[in-house]
Design a protein around this motif. Structure first.
Motif, PDB file in Angstrom:
ATOM      1  N   THR A  33      10.114   5.366 -35.563  1.00 20.48           N
ATOM      2  CA  THR A  33      10.312   5.181 -34.088  1.00 20.48           C
ATOM      3  C   THR A  33      11.985   4.554 -34.679  1.00 20.48           C
ATOM      4  O   THR A  33      12.835   4.926 -33.157  1.00 20.48           O
ATOM      5  CB  THR A  33       9.693   3.514 -34.473  1.00 20.48           C
ATOM      6  N   SER A  85       3.245  -2.564 -39.567  1.00 27.07           N
ATOM      7  CA  SER A  85       3.944  -2.276 -41.438  1.00 27.07           C
ATOM      8  C   SER A  85       3.628  -2.986 -42.778  1.00 27.07           C
ATOM      9  O   SER A  85       3.496  -2.635 -43.500  1.00 27.07           O
ATOM     10  CB  SER A  85       5.691  -1.384 -41.986  1.00 27.07           C
ATOM     11  N   VAL A 141       1.566   2.858 -43.295  1.00 33.80           N
ATOM     12  CA  VAL A 141       2.109   2.528 -41.983  1.00 33.80           C
ATOM     13  C   VAL A 141       3.502   2.455 -42.091  1.00 33.80           C
ATOM     14  O   VAL A 141       4.629   2.427 -40.881  1.00 33.80           O
ATOM     15  CB  VAL A 141       1.579   1.406 -40.840  1.00 33.80           C
ATOM     16  N   LEU A 163       4.256   6.079 -31.791  1.00 32.47           N
ATOM     17  CA  LEU A 163       4.920   6.195 -33.172  1.00 32.47           C
ATOM     18  C   LEU A 163       4.298   4.267 -32.802  1.00 32.47           C
ATOM     19  O   LEU A 163       3.945   4.343 -33.893  1.00 32.47           O
ATOM     20  CB  LEU A 163       5.710   6.398 -33.354  1.00 32.47           C
ATOM     21  N   VAL A 164       4.168   3.688 -31.794  1.00 36.85           N
ATOM     22  CA  VAL A 164       4.127   2.346 -31.442  1.00 36.85           C
ATOM     23  C   VAL A 164       2.743   2.545 -31.422  1.00 36.85           C
ATOM     24  O   VAL A 164       2.252   1.476 -32.364  1.00 36.85           O
ATOM     25  CB  VAL A 164       5.027   1.966 -31.139  1.00 36.85           C
ATOM     26  N   THR A 216       7.449  -4.795 -32.930  1.00 36.44           N
ATOM     27  CA  THR A 216       5.891  -4.263 -32.813  1.00 36.44           C
ATOM     28  C   THR A 216       5.642  -3.631 -34.682  1.00 36.44           C
ATOM     29  O   THR A 216       4.414  -3.679 -35.073  1.00 36.44           O
ATOM     30  CB  THR A 216       5.006  -3.670 -32.257  1.00 36.44           C
ATOM     31  N   VAL A 217       6.202  -2.375 -34.574  1.00 36.03           N
ATOM     32  CA  VAL A 217       5.709  -1.706 -35.868  1.00 36.03           C
ATOM     33  C   VAL A 217       6.331  -2.342 -36.642  1.00 36.03           C
ATOM     34  O   VAL A 217       5.627  -2.275 -37.758  1.00 36.03           O
ATOM     35  CB  VAL A 217       7.015  -0.268 -35.335  1.00 36.03           C
ATOM     36  N   LEU A 243       6.725   4.839 -40.560  1.00 36.48           N
ATOM     37  CA  LEU A 243       6.619   4.953 -39.094  1.00 36.48           C
ATOM     38  C   LEU A 243       7.694   3.806 -38.113  1.00 36.48           C
ATOM     39  O   LEU A 243       8.339   4.471 -37.469  1.00 36.48           O
ATOM     40  CB  LEU A 243       5.279   4.780 -38.573  1.00 36.48           C
ATOM     41  N   ALA A 244       8.146   2.693 -39.619  1.00 36.58           N
ATOM     42  CA  ALA A 244       9.570   1.989 -38.587  1.00 36.58           C
ATOM     43  C   ALA A 244      10.252   2.678 -38.405  1.00 36.58           C
ATOM     44  O   ALA A 244      11.401   2.348 -37.390  1.00 36.58           O
ATOM     45  CB  ALA A 244       9.535   1.340 -39.826  1.00 36.58           C
ATOM     46  N   ALA A 250       0.904   3.209 -35.367  1.00 38.42           N
ATOM     47  CA  ALA A 250       1.042   2.090 -36.052  1.00 38.42           C
ATOM     48  C   ALA A 250       0.589   0.858 -35.678  1.00 38.42           C
ATOM     49  O   ALA A 250      -0.664   0.185 -36.868  1.00 38.42           O
ATOM     50  CB  ALA A 250       2.629   1.692 -35.820  1.00 38.42           C
TER      51      ALA A 250
END
Length: 317
Positions: A208, A195, A201, A39-40, A190-191, A204-205, A43
């Motif tokens: 994650t 975002s 994006v 996921l990271v 990072t995510v 995805l947070a 992203a």
């Protein structure tokens, strides 16, 4: 706007809407650690291709303005063809890039302020190794990342320690140590920053954050040697620490995320990496996300390069 630049840019801006859900589905097939890293990586790849594509639009607009300024005696109709749209779209892309930069800067500042503010509250608190016990009636526990020259700490309130029995405390400490050892705050950070580049994006947070908690859950279960014990401790701590449900993901805690899903996973068999066809399908999906994002970035760069060649030929020596 020149088609050589426009086509890959449009696809690059639309691609994350399909890629982000695909990355989440792929993560559900993987063990927690591999899922979180997937996921990271997705992203970062999607955010990078978005920023690169917008930068290509801005560069194309600046190039067209330069062409108009130096048109001179050459066919001015060629130089001015499509210029309002080209310059206008470039201006919009520049505005979006400035907004993205501003959002990233604000997120970065908030992240630093959160760490600094939390560390200030820890000043003067006695520590036993990596553990800081804070007096308080509110049950809470979280992993506090290192800051400056200070190493990471596990912060637990005295009420949380009273809520759990000795085996449950072992699970709690193992869980939070897994967060610190895996540097999960950096992955979450990072995510969060990625975002800001594209709305898709942002989805995805949360995924994650869930996978990071599952990663720590599995490490804690392995440390205490009992998945059932780990599931019981996670459920009990989460029920007690109701306030931690709103805790920022930069400060991972045992009560974060959809706890019933986490407990259900711990009550099941240990996660294993997919094999055979599932493994190949997952690998292909991940490579597709990264490869197409990179290809779109290269495509916009190539289109800009071809546009430069056209300009040079039109202007002449």
């Amino acid at each position: 706007m020149n088609p050589l630049v426009a086509t890959p840019v449009i696809v690059a801006l639309l691609w994350p809407w399909a890629a982000a859900p695909a990355a989440r589905r792929l993560a559900d097939l993987l063990p927690p650690k591999a899922a979180a890293l997937t996921l990271v990586g997705s992203a970062v790849a999607l955010a990078g291709s978005t920023v690169w594509a917008l930068g290509g639009v801005v560069a194309g607009g600046l190039l067209h303005l330069q062409l108009l300024a130096s048109a001179g005696g050459l066919a001015r109709s060629w130089a001015t063809e499509g210029s309002p749209a080209t310059v206008g779209v470039a201006a919009v892309a520049l505005a979006v890039l400035l907004v993205v930069a501003g959002l990233m800067a604000r997120l970065w500042r908030r992240q630093r302020q959160l760490l600094e503010r939390t560390w200030r509250t820890m000043d003067g608190q006695p520590a036993e190794g990596d553990l800081v016990v804070v007096p308080g009636e509110s049950p809470d526990a979280f992993a506090l990342p290192g800051h400056g020259d200070r190493p990471g700490r596990i912060v637990v309130t005295s009420q949380m320690l009273r809520t759990l029995d000795t085996p449950g405390r072992d699970v709690l400490l193992a869980h939070e140590r897994a967060h610190l050892a895996g540097r999960h705050h950096l992955l979450a950070r990072t995510v969060q920053l990625a975002s800001a580049a594209h709305p898709a994006v942002r989805g995805l947070a949360a995924a994650t954050s869930f996978q990071l908690e599952r990663w720590a859950d599995e490490d804690a279960a392995a440390a205490v040697g009992s998945r059932k014990l780990a599931a019981t401790a996670v459920a009990r701590a989460a029920l007690a620490a109701t306030s931690s449900q709103r805790r920022p993901s930069l400060l991972p805690a045992i009560g974060t995320g959809p706890v019933p899903r986490r407990v259900g996973a711990l009550l099941g068999p240990p996660p294993v990496a997919p094999r055979g066809r599932a493994l190949r399908a997952g690998a292909v999906a991940l490579l597709a996300v990264v490869a197409l994002s990179a290809a779109l970035s290269l495509g916009s760069a190539y289109g800009l390069h071809e546009y430069v060649e056209q300009v040079q030929e039109a202007v002449g020596p």
